[in-house]
Design a protein around this motif. Sequence first.
Motif, PDB file in Angstrom:
ATOM      1  N   THR A 147      56.722  43.034  47.794  1.00  0.00           N
ATOM      2  CA  THR A 147      55.836  42.702  46.679  1.00  0.00           C
ATOM      3  C   THR A 147      54.399  42.731  47.185  1.00  0.00           C
ATOM      4  OG1 THR A 147      55.891  40.321  47.131  1.00  0.00           O
ATOM      5  CG2 THR A 147      57.621  41.209  45.692  1.00  0.00           C
ATOM      6  N   ASP A 148      53.443  42.522  46.268  1.00  0.00           N
ATOM      7  CA  ASP A 148      52.025  42.548  46.665  1.00  0.00           C
ATOM      8  C   ASP A 148      51.706  41.446  47.672  1.00  0.00           C
ATOM      9  OD1 ASP A 148      51.595  44.691  45.008  1.00  0.00           O
ATOM     10  OD2 ASP A 148      50.812  43.489  43.336  1.00  0.00           O
ATOM     11  N   LEU A 149      52.400  40.302  47.558  1.00  0.00           N
ATOM     12  CA  LEU A 149      52.097  39.159  48.415  1.00  0.00           C
ATOM     13  C   LEU A 149      53.094  38.971  49.550  1.00  0.00           C
ATOM     14  CD1 LEU A 149      51.075  36.538  45.703  1.00  0.00           C
ATOM     15  CD2 LEU A 149      49.578  37.954  47.116  1.00  0.00           C
ATOM     16  N   GLY A 150      54.270  39.569  49.445  1.00  0.00           N
ATOM     17  CA  GLY A 150      55.286  39.342  50.471  1.00  0.00           C
ATOM     18  C   GLY A 150      56.545  40.135  50.204  1.00  0.00           C
ATOM     19  N   MET A 151      57.591  39.422  49.771  1.00  0.00           N
ATOM     20  CA  MET A 151      58.877  40.065  49.560  1.00  0.00           C
ATOM     21  C   MET A 151      59.666  39.283  48.512  1.00  0.00           C
ATOM     22  SD  MET A 151      61.754  40.986  52.493  1.00  0.00           S
ATOM     23  CE  MET A 151      60.484  41.731  53.525  1.00  0.00           C
ATOM     24  N   GLN A 152      60.501  40.006  47.783  1.00  0.00           N
ATOM     25  CA  GLN A 152      61.411  39.377  46.832  1.00  0.00           C
ATOM     26  C   GLN A 152      62.836  39.521  47.341  1.00  0.00           C
ATOM     27  OE1 GLN A 152      62.949  41.167  42.970  1.00  0.00           O
ATOM     28  NE2 GLN A 152      61.364  39.785  42.178  1.00  0.00           N
ATOM     29  N   LEU A 153      63.607  38.448  47.250  1.00  0.00           N
ATOM     30  CA  LEU A 153      65.010  38.474  47.625  1.00  0.00           C
ATOM     31  C   LEU A 153      65.841  38.204  46.378  1.00  0.00           C
ATOM     32  CD1 LEU A 153      66.690  36.887  50.741  1.00  0.00           C
ATOM     33  CD2 LEU A 153      67.706  36.588  48.483  1.00  0.00           C
ATOM     34  N   GLU A 154      66.781  39.096  46.090  1.00  0.00           N
ATOM     35  CA  GLU A 154      67.695  38.929  44.959  1.00  0.00           C
ATOM     36  C   GLU A 154      69.106  38.831  45.513  1.00  0.00           C
ATOM     37  OE1 GLU A 154      69.350  41.649  41.305  1.00  0.00           O
ATOM     38  OE2 GLU A 154      67.158  41.510  41.541  1.00  0.00           O
ATOM     39  N   ALA A 155      69.701  37.664  45.348  1.00  0.00           N
ATOM     40  CA  ALA A 155      71.044  37.401  45.876  1.00  0.00           C
ATOM     41  C   ALA A 155      72.068  37.476  44.752  1.00  0.00           C
ATOM     42  CB  ALA A 155      71.091  36.024  46.532  1.00  0.00           C
ATOM     43  N   HIS A 156      73.210  38.092  45.053  1.00  0.00           N
ATOM     44  CA  HIS A 156      74.341  38.157  44.124  1.00  0.00           C
ATOM     45  C   HIS A 156      75.548  37.529  44.826  1.00  0.00           C
ATOM     46  CE1 HIS A 156      72.785  41.270  41.114  1.00  0.00           C
ATOM     47  NE2 HIS A 156      71.797  41.103  41.980  1.00  0.00           N
ATOM     48  N   VAL A 157      76.062  36.440  44.261  1.00  0.00           N
ATOM     49  CA  VAL A 157      77.205  35.748  44.847  1.00  0.00           C
ATOM     50  C   VAL A 157      78.325  35.713  43.813  1.00  0.00           C
ATOM     51  CG1 VAL A 157      78.057  33.637  45.929  1.00  0.00           C
ATOM     52  CG2 VAL A 157      75.666  34.318  46.253  1.00  0.00           C
ATOM     53  N   SER A 205      59.932  30.624  46.991  1.00  0.00           N
ATOM     54  CA  SER A 205      59.829  29.988  45.683  1.00  0.00           C
ATOM     55  C   SER A 205      61.175  29.444  45.218  1.00  0.00           C
ATOM     56  CB  SER A 205      59.305  30.995  44.652  1.00  0.00           C
ATOM     57  OG  SER A 205      60.308  31.962  44.351  1.00  0.00           O
ATOM     58  N   GLU A 206      61.114  28.580  44.229  1.00  0.00           N
ATOM     59  CA  GLU A 206      62.308  28.108  43.533  1.00  0.00           C
ATOM     60  C   GLU A 206      63.051  29.326  42.977  1.00  0.00           C
ATOM     61  OE1 GLU A 206      62.305  26.147  39.276  1.00  0.00           O
ATOM     62  OE2 GLU A 206      61.713  24.681  40.816  1.00  0.00           O
ATOM     63  N   ALA A 207      64.340  29.406  43.217  1.00  0.00           N
ATOM     64  CA  ALA A 207      65.110  30.574  42.782  1.00  0.00           C
ATOM     65  C   ALA A 207      65.335  30.556  41.272  1.00  0.00           C
ATOM     66  CB  ALA A 207      66.450  30.624  43.508  1.00  0.00           C
ATOM     67  N   ARG A 208      65.126  31.688  40.644  1.00  0.00           N
ATOM     68  CA  ARG A 208      65.506  31.858  39.242  1.00  0.00           C
ATOM     69  C   ARG A 208      66.994  32.193  39.229  1.00  0.00           C
ATOM     70  NH1 ARG A 208      61.022  34.970  40.005  1.00  0.00           N
ATOM     71  NH2 ARG A 208      62.146  36.936  39.665  1.00  0.00           N
ATOM     72  N   THR A 209      67.783  31.291  38.665  1.00  0.00           N
ATOM     73  CA  THR A 209      69.241  31.393  38.768  1.00  0.00           C
ATOM     74  C   THR A 209      69.863  31.706  37.418  1.00  0.00           C
ATOM     75  OG1 THR A 209      69.161  29.700  40.504  1.00  0.00           O
ATOM     76  CG2 THR A 209      71.321  30.239  39.606  1.00  0.00           C
ATOM     77  N   THR A 210      70.710  32.726  37.376  1.00  0.00           N
ATOM     78  CA  THR A 210      71.469  33.055  36.180  1.00  0.00           C
ATOM     79  C   THR A 210      72.896  33.386  36.601  1.00  0.00           C
ATOM     80  OG1 THR A 210      70.845  35.404  36.321  1.00  0.00           O
ATOM     81  CG2 THR A 210      69.470  33.977  34.942  1.00  0.00           C
ATOM     82  N   THR A 256      79.455  36.381  38.608  1.00  0.00           N
ATOM     83  CA  THR A 256      78.469  36.445  39.688  1.00  0.00           C
ATOM     84  C   THR A 256      77.237  35.601  39.373  1.00  0.00           C
ATOM     85  OG1 THR A 256      79.183  38.676  40.316  1.00  0.00           O
ATOM     86  CG2 THR A 256      76.995  37.995  41.034  1.00  0.00           C
ATOM     87  N   VAL A 257      76.825  34.799  40.340  1.00  0.00           N
ATOM     88  CA  VAL A 257      75.551  34.086  40.266  1.00  0.00           C
ATOM     89  C   VAL A 257      74.466  34.989  40.843  1.00  0.00           C
ATOM     90  CG1 VAL A 257      74.218  32.145  41.188  1.00  0.00           C
ATOM     91  CG2 VAL A 257      76.543  31.772  40.352  1.00  0.00           C
ATOM     92  N   VAL A 258      73.364  35.136  40.099  1.00  0.00           N
ATOM     93  CA  VAL A 258      72.227  35.941  40.554  1.00  0.00           C
ATOM     94  C   VAL A 258      71.044  35.003  40.754  1.00  0.00           C
ATOM     95  CG1 VAL A 258      70.659  37.834  40.017  1.00  0.00           C
ATOM     96  CG2 VAL A 258      73.063  37.968  39.314  1.00  0.00           C
ATOM     97  N   ALA A 259      70.456  35.035  41.944  1.00  0.00           N
ATOM     98  CA  ALA A 259      69.323  34.166  42.267  1.00  0.00           C
ATOM     99  C   ALA A 259      68.199  35.016  42.841  1.00  0.00           C
ATOM    100  CB  ALA A 259      69.737  33.090  43.266  1.00  0.00           C
ATOM    101  N   VAL A 260      66.985  34.810  42.331  1.00  0.00           N
ATOM    102  CA  VAL A 260      65.834  35.608  42.756  1.00  0.00           C
ATOM    103  C   VAL A 260      64.729  34.678  43.236  1.00  0.00           C
ATOM    104  CG1 VAL A 260      64.137  37.342  42.075  1.00  0.00           C
ATOM    105  CG2 VAL A 260      66.433  37.391  41.058  1.00  0.00           C
ATOM    106  N   SER A 261      64.241  34.908  44.447  1.00  0.00           N
ATOM    107  CA  SER A 261      63.143  34.122  45.016  1.00  0.00           C
ATOM    108  C   SER A 261      62.066  35.048  45.564  1.00  0.00           C
ATOM    109  CB  SER A 261      63.637  33.210  46.143  1.00  0.00           C
ATOM    110  OG  SER A 261      64.301  32.073  45.639  1.00  0.00           O
ATOM    111  N   GLU A 262      60.826  34.563  45.522  1.00  0.00           N
ATOM    112  CA  GLU A 262      59.701  35.264  46.122  1.00  0.00           C
ATOM    113  C   GLU A 262      59.355  34.592  47.446  1.00  0.00           C
ATOM    114  OE1 GLU A 262      58.753  37.829  44.383  1.00  0.00           O
ATOM    115  OE2 GLU A 262      59.829  37.286  42.536  1.00  0.00           O
ATOM    116  N   MET A 263      58.979  35.391  48.432  1.00  0.00           N
ATOM    117  CA  MET A 263      58.676  34.865  49.767  1.00  0.00           C
ATOM    118  C   MET A 263      57.293  35.323  50.209  1.00  0.00           C
ATOM    119  SD  MET A 263      62.400  35.716  51.415  1.00  0.00           S
ATOM    120  CE  MET A 263      62.338  37.304  50.589  1.00  0.00           C
TER     121      MET A 263
END
Length: 270
Positions: free
Chosen positions: A186-196, A219-224, A229-236
């Motif tokens: 990302t512009d500031l760092g990295m995004q991690l998208e986890a699928h469990v 960041s706090e993960a956006r969880t759906t 499958t649980v999908v969680a997205v965080s910015e780092m």
Amino acid sequence: MKRALNPAAALALCATAMPALAQGQFDDVVQADVLQGWDLPDGRRVAALRLTLAPGWKTYWRAPGDAGIPPHFDWSRARNLEAVSIAWPTPQVHSQNGMRSIGYSDEVVIPMYLTPSTSGKPVRLRSTVSIGVCAEVCVPHQFKIDETLDAPDPSPTPAIVAALADAPYSADEAGVRAATCRLRPTDLGMQLEAHVTLPHTGGTEVAVIETGTPGLWISEARTTRQGDTVVAVSEMIHPDGGAFALNRSDVRITILGGDYAVDVRGCTAG
């Protein structure tokens, strides 16, 4: 992405405020004592730190969320202590003023596996503990523990056993079928998208992502949940704005559900 306090500035603020607060009006909101525990056949000892909080106050889990202060233990003055492994009980998810924090209220027993430098000798468990406590205000707080563990006992301590039983399930225990992580710059760092992929853990599920990279703001993960499958997205973001790398095997994903929690260690490329 939600705008966050600069990580370096937040750490500096805590470091500056903590000594004064530790001697002031917040001293009585938490009481700490050590449970001696018992010895294991492999030479380790199971002990615990018990925190008793004043009514209406909370303290934080190892990954406290955007609104929390992570706990820190300084074991440098301990004696006959080679290693400490903390077994955190399942925390609660709290929401206050639009911010989410993760931690404990009332009382929490935090089990610790202690490896002595010399087996069979007493361990002097001496530490400066820095935590955050929160009611109407959230403040950093510091206290010291100094306990000599010199009463070997093979009988498990009920309070510690209960805390160990309250730990999140492992991935195998919870029936996790897959855990993948997608990384995107990302512009500031990295995004991690986890699928469990795992059975529903009950109620509103909250995922917490830890990277294993010291100092990295996440960041706090956006969880759906998407089917099974649980999908969680965080910015780092790195605190100094520099580049960084992640090892997927170090990523830790904790899913906190209404019925139980699950601790997933490592993920593969997705």
